[in-house]
Design a protein around this motif. Structure first.
Motif, PDB file in Angstrom:
ATOM      1  N   GLY A  77       0.800  -1.229   0.000  1.00  0.00           N
ATOM      2  CA  GLY A  77       0.000   0.000   0.000  1.00  0.00           C
ATOM      3  C   GLY A  77       0.827   1.270   0.000  1.00  0.00           C
ATOM      4  O   GLY A  77       0.272   2.368   0.039  1.00  0.00           O
ATOM      5  N   LEU A  78       2.163   1.167  -0.050  1.00  0.00           N
ATOM      6  CA  LEU A  78       3.033   2.340  -0.043  1.00  0.00           C
ATOM      7  C   LEU A  78       3.351   2.772  -1.473  1.00  0.00           C
ATOM      8  O   LEU A  78       3.755   1.967  -2.300  1.00  0.00           O
ATOM      9  CB  LEU A  78       4.328   2.051   0.698  1.00  0.00           C
ATOM     10  N   THR A  79       3.203   4.058  -1.746  1.00  0.00           N
ATOM     11  CA  THR A  79       3.395   4.589  -3.086  1.00  0.00           C
ATOM     12  C   THR A  79       4.859   4.910  -3.368  1.00  0.00           C
ATOM     13  O   THR A  79       5.650   5.158  -2.455  1.00  0.00           O
ATOM     14  CB  THR A  79       2.561   5.869  -3.279  1.00  0.00           C
ATOM     15  N   TRP A  80       5.196   4.951  -4.667  1.00  0.00           N
ATOM     16  CA  TRP A  80       6.520   5.358  -5.128  1.00  0.00           C
ATOM     17  C   TRP A  80       6.566   6.839  -5.481  1.00  0.00           C
ATOM     18  O   TRP A  80       7.576   7.316  -6.011  1.00  0.00           O
ATOM     19  CB  TRP A  80       6.929   4.526  -6.335  1.00  0.00           C
ATOM     20  N   SER A  81       5.519   7.561  -5.196  1.00  0.00           N
ATOM     21  CA  SER A  81       5.471   8.985  -5.524  1.00  0.00           C
ATOM     22  C   SER A  81       6.636   9.725  -4.875  1.00  0.00           C
ATOM     23  O   SER A  81       6.893   9.574  -3.674  1.00  0.00           O
ATOM     24  CB  SER A  81       4.149   9.589  -5.040  1.00  0.00           C
ATOM     25  N   ILE A  82       7.339  10.543  -5.648  1.00  0.00           N
ATOM     26  CA  ILE A  82       8.453  11.302  -5.079  1.00  0.00           C
ATOM     27  C   ILE A  82       7.947  12.359  -4.103  1.00  0.00           C
ATOM     28  O   ILE A  82       8.683  12.807  -3.236  1.00  0.00           O
ATOM     29  CB  ILE A  82       9.312  11.950  -6.176  1.00  0.00           C
ATOM     30  N   GLY A  83       6.690  12.761  -4.248  1.00  0.00           N
ATOM     31  CA  GLY A  83       6.113  13.712  -3.313  1.00  0.00           C
ATOM     32  C   GLY A  83       5.900  13.117  -1.935  1.00  0.00           C
ATOM     33  O   GLY A  83       6.048  13.799  -0.921  1.00  0.00           O
ATOM     34  N   GLU A  84       5.579  11.826  -1.898  1.00  0.00           N
ATOM     35  CA  GLU A  84       5.384  11.133  -0.624  1.00  0.00           C
ATOM     36  C   GLU A  84       6.721  10.702  -0.013  1.00  0.00           C
ATOM     37  O   GLU A  84       6.888  10.707   1.204  1.00  0.00           O
ATOM     38  CB  GLU A  84       4.484   9.917  -0.819  1.00  0.00           C
ATOM     39  N   ASN A  85       7.659  10.272  -0.861  1.00  0.00           N
ATOM     40  CA  ASN A  85       9.011   9.906  -0.416  1.00  0.00           C
ATOM     41  C   ASN A  85       8.990   8.817   0.662  1.00  0.00           C
ATOM     42  O   ASN A  85       9.549   8.971   1.745  1.00  0.00           O
ATOM     43  CB  ASN A  85       9.743  11.150   0.104  1.00  0.00           C
TER      44      ASN A  85
END
Length: 240
Positions: free
Chosen positions: A57-65
């Protein structure tokens, strides 16, 4: 892998995942791969990273980091948590309710009491406000008590000596917060960490691209999700 396979992985781990969400995450993954410079087949690496997203459930979005790519001692790809990813897991599993971290410098005042949130008065916001003395991190537990860990200046300098040039920049206080928060999480989020890595290894290993080595490879790292992690503080959910 087809979209339906990723959705099945997500459902098996109690995550809801739609095709539009998967497509959005695919764009995140493609960007990270493009920035990484790792010499692995892009399609295989994409499938592996999407499998990690679907199962954890963890995203690879660079905004979330939350995640980054790394190489192990054998030059093989592996997935690692950033400190923000670790904190998100701890919050999501209710091992902690909230957290906060501070870089302590000369002129700051600190009062720490057992089971309570430390009272920290910072004499300014600039990292040049005084000599660095150490770091402090505190988390609110489900029991209603706070647990607090610290790091001395010597411990922090030992980490900085083997770190990147960010330690010499205006972001040094953020790096201090990051390190002391890691110390805190390594004591209070053990189940979250074990769950993440057990899931990533147990359910995603089949998708991990393996490089055939012909000569020894020196281990290296690349934080694909960004150079600077902005803050180790979450004020919105921290209770007095």
């Amino acid at each position: 892998m087809k979209a339906s396979e990723f959705i099945k992985l997500a459902l098996a781990n109690n995550h809801q995942l739609s095709v539009p969400q998967l497509n959005a995450e695919r764009a995140n993954v493609k960007y990270v791969i493009g920035q990484s410079g790792f010499n692995f087949p892009a399609a295989e690496l994409e499938a592996y990273m999407l499998a990690v997203f679907a199962t954890t459930g963890l995203t690879w979005s660079i905004g979330e980091n939350l995640l980054y790519l790394s190489l192990d001692d054998n030059g093989q790809i592996e997935i690692k948590l950033t400190y923000l990813g670790a904190a998100d897991l701890a919050l999501g599993s209710n091992e902690i309710i909230a957290y906060q971290a501070w870089a302590i410098r000369e002129g700051d005042t600190v009062k720490v009491s057992d089971g309570k949130l430390p009272i920290v008065s910072v004499c300014g916001l600039s990292p040049n406000r005084g000599a660095l003395l150490g770091g402090l991190a505190s988390a609110l537990l489900p029991s209603g008590e706070y647990v607090t860990f610290d790091m001395t200046n010597d411990e922090i300098m030992s980490v900085a000596a083997n770190g990147s040039e960010v330690w010499q920049s205006v972001y040094v206080d953020e790096m201090v917060k990051k390190q002391v928060l890691w110390r805190l999480l390594n004591h209070v989020a053990i189940e979250s960490f074990e769950g993440f890595y057990n899931t990533a290894i147990g359910q995603c290993e089949a998708y991990r691209p393996i490089k055939i080595l012909t000569s020894p490879v020196k281990a290296s790292k690349f934080i694909a999700s960004g150079i600077i992690e902005n803050s180790a503080s979450r004020f919105d959910s921290l209770l007095d």
